[in-house]
Design a protein around this motif. Structure first.
Motif, short mmCIF file in Angstrom:
data_model
loop_
_atom_site.label_atom_id
_atom_site.label_comp_id
_atom_site.label_asym_id
_atom_site.label_seq_id
_atom_site.Cartn_x
_atom_site.Cartn_y
_atom_site.Cartn_z
N VAL A 1 0.85 -1.18 0.00
CA VAL A 1 0.00 0.00 0.00
C VAL A 1 0.89 1.23 0.00
O VAL A 1 1.81 1.34 0.80
CB VAL A 1 -0.92 0.02 1.24
N ILE A 2 0.65 2.16 -0.93
CA ILE A 2 1.47 3.36 -1.05
C ILE A 2 0.62 4.58 -0.77
O ILE A 2 -0.44 4.76 -1.36
CB ILE A 2 2.10 3.46 -2.45
N ASP A 3 1.08 5.42 0.15
CA ASP A 3 0.40 6.66 0.48
C ASP A 3 1.37 7.81 0.24
O ASP A 3 2.56 7.59 -0.04
CB ASP A 3 -0.08 6.62 1.94
N GLN A 4 0.91 9.02 0.38
CA GLN A 4 1.74 10.18 0.13
C GLN A 4 2.92 10.26 1.09
O GLN A 4 4.01 10.69 0.73
CB GLN A 4 0.91 11.47 0.23
N ASP A 5 2.71 9.83 2.34
CA ASP A 5 3.73 9.99 3.36
C ASP A 5 4.41 8.68 3.76
O ASP A 5 5.46 8.71 4.39
CB ASP A 5 3.12 10.63 4.62
N CYS A 6 3.81 7.56 3.45
CA CYS A 6 4.39 6.29 3.85
C CYS A 6 3.93 5.18 2.91
O CYS A 6 3.08 5.40 2.05
CB CYS A 6 4.03 5.95 5.29
N MET A 7 4.52 4.02 3.08
CA MET A 7 4.11 2.86 2.29
C MET A 7 4.17 1.63 3.18
O MET A 7 4.94 1.58 4.14
CB MET A 7 4.99 2.70 1.06
N GLU A 8 3.34 0.67 2.86
CA GLU A 8 3.34 -0.58 3.61
C GLU A 8 3.74 -1.71 2.69
O GLU A 8 3.17 -1.91 1.63
CB GLU A 8 1.97 -0.85 4.22
N VAL A 9 4.78 -2.45 3.12
CA VAL A 9 5.30 -3.58 2.35
C VAL A 9 5.45 -4.76 3.29
O VAL A 9 6.01 -4.61 4.39
CB VAL A 9 6.66 -3.24 1.71
N SER A 10 4.94 -5.90 2.90
CA SER A 10 5.02 -7.12 3.70
C SER A 10 4.48 -6.91 5.12
O SER A 10 5.03 -7.42 6.09
CB SER A 10 6.47 -7.62 3.76
N GLY A 11 3.42 -6.10 5.22
CA GLY A 11 2.76 -5.93 6.50
C GLY A 11 3.41 -4.94 7.44
O GLY A 11 3.01 -4.81 8.60
N ARG A 12 4.42 -4.20 6.97
CA ARG A 12 5.09 -3.22 7.82
C ARG A 12 5.11 -1.87 7.12
O ARG A 12 5.24 -1.79 5.90
CB ARG A 12 6.52 -3.68 8.13
N SER A 13 4.99 -0.80 7.91
CA SER A 13 4.91 0.55 7.36
C SER A 13 6.27 1.22 7.37
O SER A 13 7.06 1.08 8.32
CB SER A 13 3.92 1.38 8.20
N TYR A 14 6.57 1.96 6.29
CA TYR A 14 7.83 2.68 6.14
C TYR A 14 7.56 4.11 5.70
O TYR A 14 6.81 4.33 4.74
CB TYR A 14 8.73 2.00 5.10
N PRO A 15 8.16 5.11 6.36
CA PRO A 15 7.97 6.50 5.93
C PRO A 15 8.68 6.77 4.62
O PRO A 15 9.73 6.19 4.34
CB PRO A 15 8.59 7.31 7.09
N ARG A 16 8.13 7.65 3.82
CA ARG A 16 8.75 8.08 2.57
C ARG A 16 9.59 9.33 2.81
O ARG A 16 9.34 10.10 3.73
CB ARG A 16 7.69 8.36 1.52
N ASP A 17 10.61 9.53 1.98
CA ASP A 17 11.40 10.76 2.05
C ASP A 17 11.94 11.08 0.67
O ASP A 17 11.49 10.52 -0.34
CB ASP A 17 12.52 10.65 3.10
N ASP A 18 12.92 11.97 0.59
CA ASP A 18 13.43 12.42 -0.71
C ASP A 18 14.19 11.33 -1.45
O ASP A 18 14.54 11.49 -2.62
CB ASP A 18 14.33 13.64 -0.52
#
Length: 494
Positions: free
Chosen positions: A80-97
């Motif tokens: 799942v991809i959102d403007q501020d973060c993404m979820e891969v393999s059931g875990r969320s990761y913040p996005r940055d530059d």
């Protein structure tokens, strides 16, 4: 976490006697029921991640439509991809530059072709595993080598680079060559990213297989997701010198030594030569197991940051020398950091696609991702060692379309590397997907007065399962043209 639900927005089962005659009252009731229908899955499932929550708030619950019910508890959640973060393999990761991974690439996470029974990559993996299981037995008759083929492809940059002693200025670290979730997290570029953790867990002999991700050129032999398999074996001093008479005076390590082309500064030459012999003997037997007794092998010296000395193995195949794997004696610093500083070890790594393309005569790497039964059923075998020669599917005609553009001018803000070919390849892949067979730089031009640079790429489109029309290709090509200008800062010449 881990299940994705698909909400049917139609309401079923309301008795006619309970339906409101007032349109306004029905709409209010409809909205209330809709909200309850959206909340119900939340109450029945584990808490949502920040990605799901932010998407739910932003889209009024529409994010839930990306979830899928699954009866397979081992299935991998859909990214799942959102403007501020993404979820891969059931875990969320913040996005940055530094984030540059695309939805099309994330959609490959969890496919695990190497674990799909009767897939050609699974066949190669199983044949390699069978060789090590039958050839190397531990105490009690159990296989010496353990197998790890289901590790999460999301790793830290420290795992992918630093744990393997890859220097900070090494070209393999470039953003343009890798898929980053953020500055500290990425999709692994090689399965070796897990070496240190497995050695640290106490393993002395293991095989590791998995999907790896690299931004690369586009042709029949390159794909941004491919699969590797590697092996590691560690030796104690007693194991290294077990067959050497009068070995009491020999040792694995030495102090105040020096690094030469043949050994590391902390290794004795005697120990390295014995480990190197074991490595080459093991891999020669493996390749003979795969290619047959008559295969011709040669060794070529090379450089890897995590082994020394290092080698590449080449085999003579259909009249040409073909590189099939890389290997070497593991850097002692890597073993020290994993708590195995009193041992010596070797490691090797190979590409499953490369071996499958050669052994099964598969001409295009995109075929491994095909779900066409005409491809997949060819590899349903009673015996994994049974020879297979791929029978080509109908060859559909290619369509060529060129794209020319002025490159963005380098400046203080953009920097000299504001445009890279891998950025363009990745953009083409994210839009065209597997319709794109090959992208080639066919022309470069520098304006004699302005010194602006122009490039022209030829994109070859070919569907693996049907004939494409120029009309539908033109729609994809137009989208690539528009995206190149909007995302890469180029100026079209079309």
């Amino acid at each position: 976490m881990g299940m994705y639900f698909c909400i049917d927005r139609k309401l079923h089962g309301l008795p006619r006697s309970r339906r409101h005659t007032s349109t306004q009252r029905w709409r209010v009731s409809h909205k209330i029921i809709m909200r309850l229908s959206l909340l119900l899955p939340l109450l029945q499932s584990p808490p949502l991640s920040c990605c799901h929550l932010s998407a739910l708030l932003a889209n009024g619950g529409a994010a839930l439509s990306h979830r899928r019910l699954s009866t397979d508890s081992g299935s991998t959640p859909r990214p799942v991809i959102d403007q501020d973060c993404m979820e891969v393999s059931g875990r969320s990761y913040p996005r940055d530059d530094f984030t540059n991974v695309t939805p099309k690439i994330l959609a490959k996470v969890g496919r695990d072709l190497h674990n799909q029974r009767h897939h050609p990559l699974w066949l190669i993996k199983e044949r390699i595993k069978a060789f090590f299981y039958s050839s190397y037995m531990g105490r009690g008759g159990n296989p010496l080598f353990s197998v790890h083929d289901n590790l999460n492809p999301v790793v830290t940059t420290e795992q992918n680079f630093d744990s393997l002693l890859i220097p900070p200025d090494h070209p393999s670290r470039k953003q343009g060559d890798n898929y980053f979730l953020n500055r500290t997290t990425m999709l692994r570029a090689h399965t070796s990213a897990h070496q240190r953790e497995l050695v640290k867990s106490g393993l002395d002999a293991f095989l590791l297989a998995g999907d790896v991700y690299r931004r690369d050129e586009i042709d029949s032999c390159h794909y941004p997701v491919f699969h590797q398999m590697e092996g590691v074996r560690l030796f104690t001093e007693r194991q290294v010198f077990s067959n050497v008479p009068d070995s009491e005076e020999l040792s694995l390590l030495e102090h105040s030594g020096r690094r030469t082309p043949h050994k590391q500064e902390t290794h004795t030459l005697e120990a390295v030569k014995l480990v190197e012999f074991n490595l080459k003997q093991t891999l020669t037997r493996l390749i003979t197991h795969l290619f047959g007794q008559d295969v011709e092998v040669r060794w070529v010296g090379c450089y890897f940051p995590f082994t020394h000395p290092s080698f590449e193995m080449e085999v003579r195949f259909q009249g040409d020398w073909l590189e099939v794997l890389g290997c070497g004696v593991m850097e002692q610093q890597l073993l020290n950091s994993a708590g195995a500083g009193d041992k010596l070890g070797w490691a090797f790594g190979l590409g499953l696609e490369r071996l499958a393309m050669v052994l099964y005569q598969i001409p295009d790497i995109r075929l491994f991702w095909s779900q066409d039964e005409r491809f997949l059923t060819q590899f349903i075998l009673d015996d994994i060692h049974q020879p297979v020669c791929f029978q080509p599917l109908s060859k559909y005609p290619p369509l060529h379309n060129d794209i020319s553009f002025w490159l963005p001018e380098a400046g203080p803000e953009a920097g000299p590397q504001s445009f890279t070919a891998n950025d363009f390849y990745d953009l083409v892949r994210s839009i065209g997907g597997d319709l794109v067979e090959k992208v080639t730089l066919v022309d470069e031009f520098t304006h004699p007065q302005s010194r602006r640079r122009s490039q022209c790429y030829r994109i070859i489109y070919r569907h693996m399962e049907r004939t494409l029309s120029q009309q539908e290709v033109r729609l994809v090509h137009k989208e690539i043209e528009d995206a190149a200008e909007a995302e890469l800062g180029v100026q079209g010449r079309y």
